[in-house]
Write a protein that holds these residues in place. Structure first.
Motif, PDB file in Angstrom:
ATOM      1  N   LEU A  65      66.464  85.011 107.431  1.00  0.00           N
ATOM      2  CA  LEU A  65      67.012  84.880 106.071  1.00  0.00           C
ATOM      3  C   LEU A  65      68.475  84.457 106.101  1.00  0.00           C
ATOM      4  O   LEU A  65      68.896  83.569 105.350  1.00  0.00           O
ATOM      5  CB  LEU A  65      66.918  86.227 105.362  1.00  0.00           C
ATOM      6  CG  LEU A  65      65.802  86.411 104.356  1.00  0.00           C
ATOM      7  CD1 LEU A  65      65.793  87.848 103.833  1.00  0.00           C
ATOM      8  CD2 LEU A  65      65.994  85.454 103.187  1.00  0.00           C
ATOM      9  N   THR A  80      77.585  92.819 109.240  1.00  0.00           N
ATOM     10  CA  THR A  80      77.549  93.617 108.006  1.00  0.00           C
ATOM     11  C   THR A  80      76.371  93.191 107.128  1.00  0.00           C
ATOM     12  O   THR A  80      75.647  94.031 106.587  1.00  0.00           O
ATOM     13  CB  THR A  80      78.863  93.420 107.208  1.00  0.00           C
ATOM     14  OG1 THR A  80      79.947  93.558 108.119  1.00  0.00           O
ATOM     15  CG2 THR A  80      78.985  94.442 106.115  1.00  0.00           C
ATOM     16  N   ALA A  81      76.189  91.871 107.016  1.00  0.00           N
ATOM     17  CA  ALA A  81      75.075  91.365 106.214  1.00  0.00           C
ATOM     18  C   ALA A  81      73.749  91.758 106.859  1.00  0.00           C
ATOM     19  O   ALA A  81      72.788  92.119 106.159  1.00  0.00           O
ATOM     20  CB  ALA A  81      75.169  89.850 106.074  1.00  0.00           C
ATOM     21  N   ILE A 133      63.132  88.965 110.526  1.00  0.00           N
ATOM     22  CA  ILE A 133      63.158  88.357 109.188  1.00  0.00           C
ATOM     23  C   ILE A 133      64.590  88.310 108.653  1.00  0.00           C
ATOM     24  O   ILE A 133      65.005  87.334 108.036  1.00  0.00           O
ATOM     25  CB  ILE A 133      62.234  89.116 108.221  1.00  0.00           C
ATOM     26  CG1 ILE A 133      60.781  88.925 108.658  1.00  0.00           C
ATOM     27  CG2 ILE A 133      62.420  88.646 106.779  1.00  0.00           C
ATOM     28  CD1 ILE A 133      59.774  89.647 107.806  1.00  0.00           C
ATOM     29  N   PHE A 156      73.135  94.425 108.687  1.00  0.00           N
ATOM     30  CA  PHE A 156      72.873  95.848 108.415  1.00  0.00           C
ATOM     31  C   PHE A 156      72.423  96.052 106.962  1.00  0.00           C
ATOM     32  O   PHE A 156      71.528  96.849 106.676  1.00  0.00           O
ATOM     33  CB  PHE A 156      74.116  96.699 108.716  1.00  0.00           C
ATOM     34  CG  PHE A 156      73.980  98.135 108.278  1.00  0.00           C
ATOM     35  CD1 PHE A 156      72.948  98.930 108.779  1.00  0.00           C
ATOM     36  CD2 PHE A 156      74.856  98.691 107.350  1.00  0.00           C
ATOM     37  CE1 PHE A 156      72.798 100.251 108.357  1.00  0.00           C
ATOM     38  CE2 PHE A 156      74.708  99.996 106.928  1.00  0.00           C
ATOM     39  CZ  PHE A 156      73.680 100.787 107.439  1.00  0.00           C
ATOM     40  N   TYR A 157      73.021  95.314 106.063  1.00  0.00           N
ATOM     41  CA  TYR A 157      72.657  95.432 104.639  1.00  0.00           C
ATOM     42  C   TYR A 157      71.169  95.120 104.451  1.00  0.00           C
ATOM     43  O   TYR A 157      70.442  95.867 103.797  1.00  0.00           O
ATOM     44  CB  TYR A 157      73.527  94.479 103.826  1.00  0.00           C
ATOM     45  CG  TYR A 157      73.436  94.648 102.326  1.00  0.00           C
ATOM     46  CD1 TYR A 157      73.825  95.836 101.714  1.00  0.00           C
ATOM     47  CD2 TYR A 157      72.989  93.610 101.510  1.00  0.00           C
ATOM     48  CE1 TYR A 157      73.763  95.982 100.336  1.00  0.00           C
ATOM     49  CE2 TYR A 157      72.923  93.746 100.134  1.00  0.00           C
ATOM     50  CZ  TYR A 157      73.312  94.928  99.551  1.00  0.00           C
ATOM     51  OH  TYR A 157      73.253  95.069  98.186  1.00  0.00           O
ATOM     52  N   LEU A 158      70.713  94.025 105.057  1.00  0.00           N
ATOM     53  CA  LEU A 158      69.298  93.664 104.924  1.00  0.00           C
ATOM     54  C   LEU A 158      68.402  94.704 105.595  1.00  0.00           C
ATOM     55  O   LEU A 158      67.369  95.093 105.055  1.00  0.00           O
ATOM     56  CB  LEU A 158      69.044  92.280 105.543  1.00  0.00           C
ATOM     57  CG  LEU A 158      69.682  91.094 104.827  1.00  0.00           C
ATOM     58  CD1 LEU A 158      69.431  89.808 105.605  1.00  0.00           C
ATOM     59  CD2 LEU A 158      69.122  90.941 103.419  1.00  0.00           C
ATOM     60  N   LYS A 159      68.807  95.170 106.773  1.00  0.00           N
ATOM     61  CA  LYS A 159      67.994  96.162 107.484  1.00  0.00           C
ATOM     62  C   LYS A 159      67.920  97.468 106.691  1.00  0.00           C
ATOM     63  O   LYS A 159      66.879  98.121 106.654  1.00  0.00           O
ATOM     64  CB  LYS A 159      68.566  96.416 108.879  1.00  0.00           C
ATOM     65  CG  LYS A 159      68.368  95.229 109.825  1.00  0.00           C
ATOM     66  CD  LYS A 159      69.121  95.403 111.133  1.00  0.00           C
ATOM     67  CE  LYS A 159      68.238  96.002 112.192  1.00  0.00           C
ATOM     68  NZ  LYS A 159      68.945  96.145 113.489  1.00  0.00           N
ATOM     69  N   SER A 160      69.024  97.811 106.035  1.00  0.00           N
ATOM     70  CA  SER A 160      69.036  99.059 105.268  1.00  0.00           C
ATOM     71  C   SER A 160      68.097  98.986 104.069  1.00  0.00           C
ATOM     72  O   SER A 160      67.864  99.989 103.403  1.00  0.00           O
ATOM     73  CB  SER A 160      70.452  99.383 104.798  1.00  0.00           C
ATOM     74  OG  SER A 160      70.785  98.604 103.655  1.00  0.00           O
ATOM     75  N   ARG A 161      67.593  97.783 103.784  1.00  0.00           N
ATOM     76  CA  ARG A 161      66.625  97.643 102.690  1.00  0.00           C
ATOM     77  C   ARG A 161      65.202  97.504 103.230  1.00  0.00           C
ATOM     78  O   ARG A 161      64.297  97.073 102.510  1.00  0.00           O
ATOM     79  CB  ARG A 161      66.979  96.405 101.833  1.00  0.00           C
ATOM     80  CG  ARG A 161      68.343  96.506 101.166  1.00  0.00           C
ATOM     81  CD  ARG A 161      68.453  97.760 100.298  1.00  0.00           C
ATOM     82  NE  ARG A 161      69.719  97.862  99.600  1.00  0.00           N
ATOM     83  CZ  ARG A 161      70.634  98.819  99.837  1.00  0.00           C
ATOM     84  NH1 ARG A 161      70.410  99.727 100.769  1.00  0.00           N
ATOM     85  NH2 ARG A 161      71.742  98.862  99.144  1.00  0.00           N
ATOM     86  N   GLY A 162      65.044  97.809 104.528  1.00  0.00           N
ATOM     87  CA  GLY A 162      63.695  97.822 105.099  1.00  0.00           C
ATOM     88  C   GLY A 162      63.288  96.516 105.757  1.00  0.00           C
ATOM     89  O   GLY A 162      62.165  96.378 106.219  1.00  0.00           O
ATOM     90  N   ILE A 163      64.194  95.538 105.780  1.00  0.00           N
ATOM     91  CA  ILE A 163      63.859  94.230 106.347  1.00  0.00           C
ATOM     92  C   ILE A 163      64.173  94.241 107.844  1.00  0.00           C
ATOM     93  O   ILE A 163      65.315  94.484 108.233  1.00  0.00           O
ATOM     94  CB  ILE A 163      64.638  93.119 105.611  1.00  0.00           C
ATOM     95  CG1 ILE A 163      64.262  93.117 104.121  1.00  0.00           C
ATOM     96  CG2 ILE A 163      64.371  91.755 106.233  1.00  0.00           C
ATOM     97  CD1 ILE A 163      65.096  92.198 103.255  1.00  0.00           C
ATOM     98  N   GLY A 164      63.174  93.988 108.663  1.00  0.00           N
ATOM     99  CA  GLY A 164      63.342  94.047 110.120  1.00  0.00           C
ATOM    100  C   GLY A 164      64.231  92.942 110.639  1.00  0.00           C
ATOM    101  O   GLY A 164      64.499  91.963 109.929  1.00  0.00           O
ATOM    102  N   PRO A 165      64.727  93.071 111.889  1.00  0.00           N
ATOM    103  CA  PRO A 165      65.740  92.136 112.386  1.00  0.00           C
ATOM    104  C   PRO A 165      65.292  90.672 112.423  1.00  0.00           C
ATOM    105  O   PRO A 165      66.085  89.786 112.126  1.00  0.00           O
ATOM    106  CB  PRO A 165      66.065  92.648 113.786  1.00  0.00           C
ATOM    107  CG  PRO A 165      64.967  93.596 114.139  1.00  0.00           C
ATOM    108  CD  PRO A 165      64.416  94.119 112.851  1.00  0.00           C
TER     109      PRO A 165
END
Lengths: 461, 255
Positions: A427, A409-410, A423, A412-421
């Motif tokens: 993080l 879930t976390a 990075i 997907f949240y980061l990816k949904s903000r444009g952050i690639g897998p």
């Protein structure tokens, strides 16, 4: 942050043994070679009592031999790889070390550094503290002063368990130089002490046996960092022992950074004894070595004392990292807090075995222990075994362990903000590790370990 | 004459589900730049599923149909690529990430999106200026920047943090998934104010909500009612008022 599962029930009778079994003949023959080389082991001038301790230790080692996976404390970690050759102490000191070589291992701030190369003290890169109230220097120097040698004698070998721990017996037989730190009562050591154990290419095939003692008299304070670092990729065996005396009301911060050569083996054992109302903070950070084993044991032998045992291990490839901790609550109203976190990638393997033992008279004990592991790959493996043994009735003790992948879930949240897998995983891994690094109370150490942790997973994922 | 990018978003017969259960059973919806669409419906109608599928949540499976975004097939893109192309989902349940500060998170997202567009990373000090300006929009205190992402935030703080992210990332298509749920009237006003301030002729917003009250503040151009995985009624903003008065049952019966 992870969906946690406890994969290893404590004390489950049927657990898979790790690694190929070592034929007894090989194991015994290897042990015999170490016993055999004891006769030729060159020791300079040293006190009679030390020679007597060495002889008793090698006899104990000859009886014990190297541990096998049928030994309960070595159930999940095989020493087979380090039995493929006989490691030999390096006879002479190398002159090949410069200040520039070790600059990157130093910390910001006011530190006193004692440098050892392949087991030998490097005087020109070190600063000895030798005052009336505080001594921090190499054991070899401490023993050369008669009054100081008597203080060493009173503590050396007093805590290290050579009767049941084979590697501690081996260290006690072959111990080379190390640090002796003594802080008198009501005294704060003027500088943090950094023990920097360096191995270079000349360490190939070497048995390096640092032997340290830290003695804090009542209401003394000190910070001691042990760093094990490598210049190069030599195959060697570090087998270190540190004995720790924390007097009444004293406070010791004791850290270890293990970043040995990726082809090296590391066994490091700390034996601590705590008086009344004192604090011992032990932290173990492990990223190096092909196989490493850290043993930390403390005896809470006075009322109202505290110990914190924290650690972070980050491994990948074929690395094995093993932490064994033991806290014995022998007196009333002591607290022990323990948090170990691990991040595993590749086909790496981590072992955690934490014992908390509460004596019948240790009422009002407050013990907390957890071990959390983040798995970044399918091939990684964790064996964790938090254990409580309680013989008092008025205590508060908890323990637990988690093993799990990155929280989807976390992620997907980061990816949904444009952050690639890559990075995003870095993080989340960093965030997972950061919790335990926050326990470190010296900013320069915390920053350095955060940097090392972040760097560790900068590639891959 | 045909224009390739006729619609910003063009959803055709979209079917999707989770764990082998079909939830969306054929959605058709078109959205143009500058428009605000409200998607309403009772619990379990598929509103949130639609939002998650558009954002690319891998927990959901697309079973059929298509969705194009500015003429490009959307559903094959990774979530981060969708975000880089301007799609933003304000989560119904924003995720807590202890150990990562809000400031670091926002700057990483901002820079990743810039990099994907071939732009330079922003200078950290310039970013601080930008973010402090955007925080005013949602009346957030700058101390929130040094706190871990959503960790220990109240429900209202989490939703405001979502709108702050939207204000920083400046999406082309924003999808607000039940952003009003759990908000008191003051927080609702702040959140809606932020969304309205970000409206531009070249961006569009989908507001997913159960209740009409958010639509008092964010006035939609179109209202769609979702029931059992299909859009059963579309209309203007007056449809929302009718739903508020009559509930959903009359539409479910009709469907």
């Amino acid at each position: 942050m992870t969906d946690a599962v406890l994969t290893q029930a404590p004390d489950s009778p049927e657990v898979e043994r790790v690694g190929a079994p070592i034929p007894h003949a090989t194991r015994d023959a290897r042990a015999a070679e170490y016993v055999g080389q004891f006769g030729e082991f060159a020791r300079g001038q040293e006190p009679m009592w030390l020679g007597a301790q060495r002889r008793a230790a090698i006899e104990s080692f000859a009886t014990l031999g190297f541990p096998t996976t049928s030994n309960e404390d070595w159930h999940f970690t095989s020493v087979a790889a380090l039995l493929e050759r006989t490691y030999v102490p390096v006879a002479t000191a190398s002159e090949a070390l410069s200040a520039r070589d070790i600059a990157r291992f130093q910390f910001e701030g006011d530190w006193q550094t004692l440098v050892f190369l392949n087991g030998h003290f490097v005087g020109q890169l070190s600063q000895i503290e030798s005052g009336l109230k505080v001594y921090a220097g190499p054991m070899s120097d401490a023993l050369s002063d008669e009054a100081r040698a008597r203080i060493v004698e009173r503590h050396f070998g007093g805590l290290a368990d050579t009767r049941t721990h084979a590697f501690t017996a081996l260290n006690s037989a072959f111990s080379g130089d190390g640090a002796f730190i003594h802080v008198a009562a009501d005294t704060v050591a003027p500088r943090n002490v950094h023990l920097l154990f360096v191995s270079d290419d000349a360490a190939e095939g070497a048995l390096v046996s640092p032997r340290n003692a830290i003695v804090l008299e009542h209401h003394a304070e000190a910070t001691v960092m042990e760093s094990y670092v490598a210049l190069g990729n030599a195959n060697y065996l570090t087998n270190a022992v540190t004995e720790v005396y924390v007097g009444d009301g004293a406070r010791l911060r004791h850290y270890k950074i293990q970043r040995e050569s990726i082809n090296a083996y590391h066994v490091g054992s700390w034996y601590a004894n705590q008086g009344r109302a004192c604090t011992y903070e032990a932290f173990s950070f492990a990223i190096g070595a092909d196989m490493s084993r850290t043993n930390i044991a403390t005896l809470l032998d006075g009322e109202g004392s505290h110990v914190s045992l924290d650690g972070l291990y980050l491994v990948n490839g074929d690395q094995t990292v093993d932490h064994q901790t033991s806290v014995i609550h022998a007196k009333e109203s002591c607290t022990s807090h323990e948090l170990y976190k691990g991040v595993l990638d590749g086909d790496s393997h981590a072992v955690f075995n934490g014992k908390v033992y509460v004596h019948p008279e240790a009422q009002k004990t407050d013990g907390k222990q957890s071990n959390n592991n983040l798995l970044l790959s399918e091939g990684a493996r964790v064996d964790t075994k938090p254990q409580l043994e309680i013989y008092a009735d008025d205590v508060k003790c908890t323990h637990g362990a988690t093993i799990g992948p990155v929280d989807s879930t976390a992620l997907f949240y980061l990816k949904s903000r444009g952050i690639g897998p890559s990075i995003a995983i870095r993080l989340l891994t960093y965030a997972f590790a950061a919790e335990v690094l926050e326990e470190l109370t010296i900013p320069a150490v915390r920053d350095e370990l955060e940097r090392l942790a972040f760097e560790r997973f900068a590639v891959g994922a | 004459m045909s224009i390739k990018n006729e619609y910003m978003l063009d959803i055709k017969s979209l079917r999707a589900g989770i764990a082998e259960r079909e939830i969306l059973k054929g959605i058709n919806l078109t959205i143009n730049p500058g428009e605000v669409h409200a998607v309403m419906g009772p619990n379990g109608s598929g509103k949130s599923t639609l939002a998650q599928v558009l954002a690319g949540n891998p927990a959901y499976e697309v079973l059929g149909g298509s969705a194009t975004y500015n003429g490009e097939e959307l559903l094959v893109l990774e979530p981060e690529v969708r975000a880089q192309k301007g799609i933003f989902l304000a989560f119904q349940y924003p995720v807590e990430i202890p150990g990562v500060t809000n400031a670091y998170f926002l700057r990483s997202a901002y820079n990743e999106i810039r990099k994907a567009r071939g732009e330079e990373e922003i200078d950290p000090l310039d970013f601080l200026d930008l973010i402090e300006e955007r925080m005013k929009l949602v009346e957030m205190d700058s101390s929130m920047l040094n706190r871990s992402v959503n960790a220990g935030f109240s429900g209202g703080e989490k939703k405001r943090n979502e709108i702050l992210q939207m204000a920083v990332l400046q999406p082309k298509l924003a999808i607000l998934d039940e952003t009003d749920s759990g908000l008191d009237i003051d927080a609702l006003r702040i959140v809606a104010g932020g969304v309205n301030a970000l409206r531009r002729p070249d961006n569009a917003t989908i507001v997913v909500t159960h209740y009409q009250r958010l639509l008092n503040y964010i006035v939609p151009d179109f209202v769609h009612v979702l029931a059992n995985g299909r859009i059963v009624r579309s209309g203007g903003k007056e449809l929302a008022l009718e739903l508020e008065e009559r509930g959903y049952d009359w539409l479910l019966d009709a469907a």
